[in-house]
Design a protein around this motif. Structure first.
Motif, PDB file in Angstrom:
ATOM      1  N   THR A 192      -1.931   6.546  -8.329  1.00  0.00           N
ATOM      2  CA  THR A 192      -2.663   5.805  -8.960  1.00  0.00           C
ATOM      3  C   THR A 192      -4.076   6.167  -8.954  1.00  0.00           C
ATOM      4  O   THR A 192      -4.393   6.701  -8.041  1.00  0.00           O
ATOM      5  CB  THR A 192      -2.278   4.104  -8.688  1.00  0.00           C
ATOM      6  OG1 THR A 192      -2.751   4.456  -7.065  1.00  0.00           O
ATOM      7  CG2 THR A 192      -0.878   3.939  -8.882  1.00  0.00           C
ATOM      8  N   GLY A 193      -4.865   5.345  -9.752  1.00  0.00           N
ATOM      9  CA  GLY A 193      -6.323   5.483  -9.763  1.00  0.00           C
ATOM     10  C   GLY A 193      -6.798   6.876 -10.576  1.00  0.00           C
ATOM     11  O   GLY A 193      -6.076   7.419 -11.384  1.00  0.00           O
TER      12      GLY A 193
ATOM     13  N   ALA B 122      -1.002  -7.372  -6.971  1.00  0.00           N
ATOM     14  CA  ALA B 122      -1.418  -5.996  -6.281  1.00  0.00           C
ATOM     15  C   ALA B 122      -0.818  -6.187  -5.111  1.00  0.00           C
ATOM     16  O   ALA B 122      -0.754  -7.364  -4.419  1.00  0.00           O
ATOM     17  CB  ALA B 122      -2.816  -5.719  -6.132  1.00  0.00           C
TER      18      ALA B 122
ATOM     19  N   ASP C 230      -2.680  -1.448  -9.154  1.00  0.00           N
ATOM     20  CA  ASP C 230      -2.417  -0.392  -8.463  1.00  0.00           C
ATOM     21  C   ASP C 230      -0.978   0.051  -8.419  1.00  0.00           C
ATOM     22  O   ASP C 230      -0.125   0.259  -7.408  1.00  0.00           O
ATOM     23  CB  ASP C 230      -3.080  -0.713  -6.959  1.00  0.00           C
ATOM     24  CG  ASP C 230      -3.045   0.712  -5.986  1.00  0.00           C
ATOM     25  OD1 ASP C 230      -3.386   1.795  -6.741  1.00  0.00           O
ATOM     26  OD2 ASP C 230      -2.721   0.613  -5.059  1.00  0.00           O
ATOM     27  N   VAL C 231      -0.281  -0.012  -9.509  1.00  0.00           N
ATOM     28  CA  VAL C 231       1.042  -0.033  -9.739  1.00  0.00           C
ATOM     29  C   VAL C 231       1.190   1.012 -10.681  1.00  0.00           C
ATOM     30  O   VAL C 231       0.590   1.400 -11.768  1.00  0.00           O
ATOM     31  CB  VAL C 231       1.793  -1.271 -10.509  1.00  0.00           C
ATOM     32  CG1 VAL C 231       1.434  -1.564 -11.670  1.00  0.00           C
ATOM     33  CG2 VAL C 231       3.427  -0.968 -10.433  1.00  0.00           C
ATOM     34  N   ARG C 232       2.224   2.102 -10.477  1.00  0.00           N
ATOM     35  CA  ARG C 232       2.509   3.333 -11.164  1.00  0.00           C
ATOM     36  C   ARG C 232       3.132   2.901 -12.503  1.00  0.00           C
ATOM     37  O   ARG C 232       3.873   1.925 -12.608  1.00  0.00           O
ATOM     38  CB  ARG C 232       3.335   4.248 -10.502  1.00  0.00           C
ATOM     39  CG  ARG C 232       2.699   4.920  -9.412  1.00  0.00           C
ATOM     40  CD  ARG C 232       3.658   5.585  -8.488  1.00  0.00           C
ATOM     41  NE  ARG C 232       3.026   6.618  -7.343  1.00  0.00           N
ATOM     42  CZ  ARG C 232       2.597   6.042  -6.444  1.00  0.00           C
ATOM     43  NH1 ARG C 232       2.597   4.700  -6.008  1.00  0.00           N
ATOM     44  NH2 ARG C 232       1.751   7.053  -5.466  1.00  0.00           N
TER      45      ARG C 232
ATOM     46  N   ALA D  77       3.547  -3.285  -6.456  1.00  0.00           N
ATOM     47  CA  ALA D  77       2.973  -4.509  -6.780  1.00  0.00           C
ATOM     48  C   ALA D  77       4.050  -5.486  -6.552  1.00  0.00           C
ATOM     49  O   ALA D  77       5.309  -5.025  -6.417  1.00  0.00           O
ATOM     50  CB  ALA D  77       2.608  -4.174  -8.537  1.00  0.00           C
TER      51      ALA D  77
ATOM     52  N   GLU E 176      -3.522  -0.308 -13.752  1.00  0.00           N
ATOM     53  CA  GLU E 176      -4.200   0.510 -12.903  1.00  0.00           C
ATOM     54  C   GLU E 176      -5.062  -0.544 -11.916  1.00  0.00           C
ATOM     55  O   GLU E 176      -4.996  -0.348 -10.469  1.00  0.00           O
ATOM     56  CB  GLU E 176      -5.310   1.201 -13.583  1.00  0.00           C
ATOM     57  CG  GLU E 176      -5.039   2.387 -14.449  1.00  0.00           C
ATOM     58  CD  GLU E 176      -4.400   3.626 -13.685  1.00  0.00           C
ATOM     59  OE1 GLU E 176      -4.777   3.834 -12.576  1.00  0.00           O
ATOM     60  OE2 GLU E 176      -3.961   4.494 -14.309  1.00  0.00           O
ATOM     61  N   MET E 177      -5.288  -1.844 -12.434  1.00  0.00           N
ATOM     62  CA  MET E 177      -6.178  -2.654 -11.369  1.00  0.00           C
ATOM     63  C   MET E 177      -5.144  -3.350 -10.512  1.00  0.00           C
ATOM     64  O   MET E 177      -5.502  -3.468  -9.314  1.00  0.00           O
ATOM     65  CB  MET E 177      -6.676  -3.608 -12.186  1.00  0.00           C
ATOM     66  CG  MET E 177      -8.107  -3.487 -13.127  1.00  0.00           C
ATOM     67  SD  MET E 177      -9.463  -3.256 -12.002  1.00  0.00           S
ATOM     68  CE  MET E 177      -9.774  -4.858 -11.719  1.00  0.00           C
TER      69      MET E 177
ATOM     70  N   ASP F 186       0.235  -3.869  -1.289  1.00  0.00           N
ATOM     71  CA  ASP F 186      -0.353  -2.379  -0.575  1.00  0.00           C
ATOM     72  C   ASP F 186       0.112  -1.207  -1.276  1.00  0.00           C
ATOM     73  O   ASP F 186      -0.731  -0.595  -2.107  1.00  0.00           O
ATOM     74  CB  ASP F 186       0.525  -2.455   0.843  1.00  0.00           C
ATOM     75  CG  ASP F 186       0.174  -3.503   1.756  1.00  0.00           C
ATOM     76  OD1 ASP F 186      -1.125  -3.933   1.652  1.00  0.00           O
ATOM     77  OD2 ASP F 186       0.929  -3.899   2.597  1.00  0.00           O
ATOM     78  N   SER F 187       1.132  -0.806  -1.602  1.00  0.00           N
ATOM     79  CA  SER F 187       1.601   0.652  -2.050  1.00  0.00           C
ATOM     80  C   SER F 187       2.240   0.203  -3.477  1.00  0.00           C
ATOM     81  O   SER F 187       2.705   1.387  -3.845  1.00  0.00           O
ATOM     82  CB  SER F 187       2.473   1.488  -1.223  1.00  0.00           C
ATOM     83  OG  SER F 187       3.576   0.814  -0.801  1.00  0.00           O
TER      84      SER F 187
END
Length: 382
Positions: free
Chosen positions: A379-380, A93, A140-142, A98, A137-138, A95-96
């Motif tokens: 994401t999320g 992970a 935080d990557v599209r 991966a 998802e964990m 910031d915005s």
């Protein structure tokens, strides 16, 4: 079909989105995934995207692999394979986005740069069933395609049918044989399956590419067919044979709050000969075994109805990105849904891209649209 540009979340100003093309995996559909990746690696627009091919070996290790599509094609009947390699990589992970890391020692790594979006071209368990989607998802990557729940429901033929029935779609008769039921009382399970009448199709509940499927025409064949399916999945679905034509529709997520888009319907006709149905050999090995007709020869009202039902099936499982919905068009004009595939075969000659090409959206533009859809969604939870 003409596509206009739309705003997507750009990774960094002035840079190309960095796309990890992920393929291989731990399932029995490992080689099918490699063949899918070969088509995408050959067609993806490298002027728009920085492409990083990442393979998953059968033991689950992620490795950097050759970007040459020829490495992953089906040649002379030989199935491609992601090798176990010392160049192991992992996603971390950031910031915005991966970050892709390469393992350089037992406790050391070095950065291989950011990853803005993952294109997961995996089929079957541990890739198409929500497990990989949960990991992304964990991180935080599209990523392209369905989320965790839709992937899991779309992989399990039992729960898929429950979702379809709840959405008002017609589902054919079927029985489920769980591992516990089979171990406790196999005779009772066989009796339930036989009560459907013959022929029936015995399938692993969570497999694709026609792996482990047997067409059964008499009770004496049932036990063997169940054991074959259980070689792929301890949970088995037995489906009554539905008389009718097999009609398929490609579905593409709408932009923003728009409804799902549907292709013209297609029909696969298995040529008379060695294949009793559209099995693995007919799909991937015997190029003369089947022919695609698109648009399928249907009355106008049936064409409109099957496209509407395909969009409803897409929404019934909460799909995103892409799916292929498969139906039986019965002699009385009915439409019975068979299944939805949230990561359909995606080679240039696969049904899904072929139907979109016939509907005005060529292969390279289809890949581009899917990546933009993934980059444009958060994401999320959503």
């Amino acid at each position: 079909m003409t596509l206009t540009s739309f705003d997507a979340t750009e990774p960094e100003s002035g840079t190309k989105p960095r796309v990890a093309v992920l393929f291989g995996g731990r399932s029995s559909e490992h080689s099918v995934s490699c063949v899918t990746a070969a088509g995408v690696l050959a067609a993806i627009d490298k002027d728009k995207y920085d492409v990083v091919p990442v393979g998953i070996a059968r033991n689950g290790q992620w490795v950097l692999v050759n970007a040459d599509p020829q490495e992953w094609t089906l040649t002379a009947g030989q199935l491609p394979e992601v090798p176990d390699s010392a160049e192991q990589v992992m996603l971390a992970a950031r910031d915005s986005a991966a970050e892709l890391l390469m393992r350089t020692g037992p406790e050391s790594t070095r950065s291989m740069g950011r990853i803005d979006v993952v294109l997961p071209l995996l089929h079957g368990p541990f890739g198409e069933d929500g497990t990989l989607q949960g990991m992304l998802e964990m991180a935080d990557v599209r990523y392209v395609g369905a989320g965790v729940l839709a992937s899991a429901v779309g992989m399990d033929k039992h729960f898929m049918k429950l979702a379809f029935a709840a959405a008002g779609l017609e589902v054919g008769p079927y029985e489920v044989i769980t591992d516990r039921q089979w171990q406790r009382d196999p005779e009772a399970a066989l009796q339930r399956a036989a009560a459907l009448g013959f022929p029936v199709f015995v399938k692993p509940a969570r497999a694709g590419s026609s792996m482990g499927i047997t067409r059964v025409t008499e009770a004496a064949q049932l036990r063997s067919a169940v054991e074959i399916a259980r070689g792929h999945d301890p949970k088995v679905v037995v489906e009554a044979g539905i008389p009718g034509r097999e009609i398929e529709v490609a579905v593409l997520q709408g932009r923003g709050i728009e409804d799902p888009r549907t292709s013209l319907p297609g029909e696969i006709a298995v040529q008379p000969g060695e294949h009793a149905f559209y099995d693995f050999e007919a799909k991937y090995v015997d190029g003369a075994a089947a022919a695609l007709s698109c648009p399928a020869e249907l009355p106008d009202d049936a064409t409109a109805r099957v496209r509407e039902l395909a969009a409803r099936a897409f929404d019934a499982v909460g799909a995103e990105g892409l799916s292929r919905a498969d139906f039986f068009y019965t002699p009385d004009g009915g439409l019975v849904i068979n299944e939805i595939n949230t990561m359909p075969g995606f080679t240039p000659i696969s049904m899904y891209p072929q139907m979109w090409a016939k509907s005005g959206l060529p292969y390279t533009e289809l890949i581009d649209e899917l990546i933009h859809l993934a980059l444009s969604r958060p994401t999320g939870l959503r």
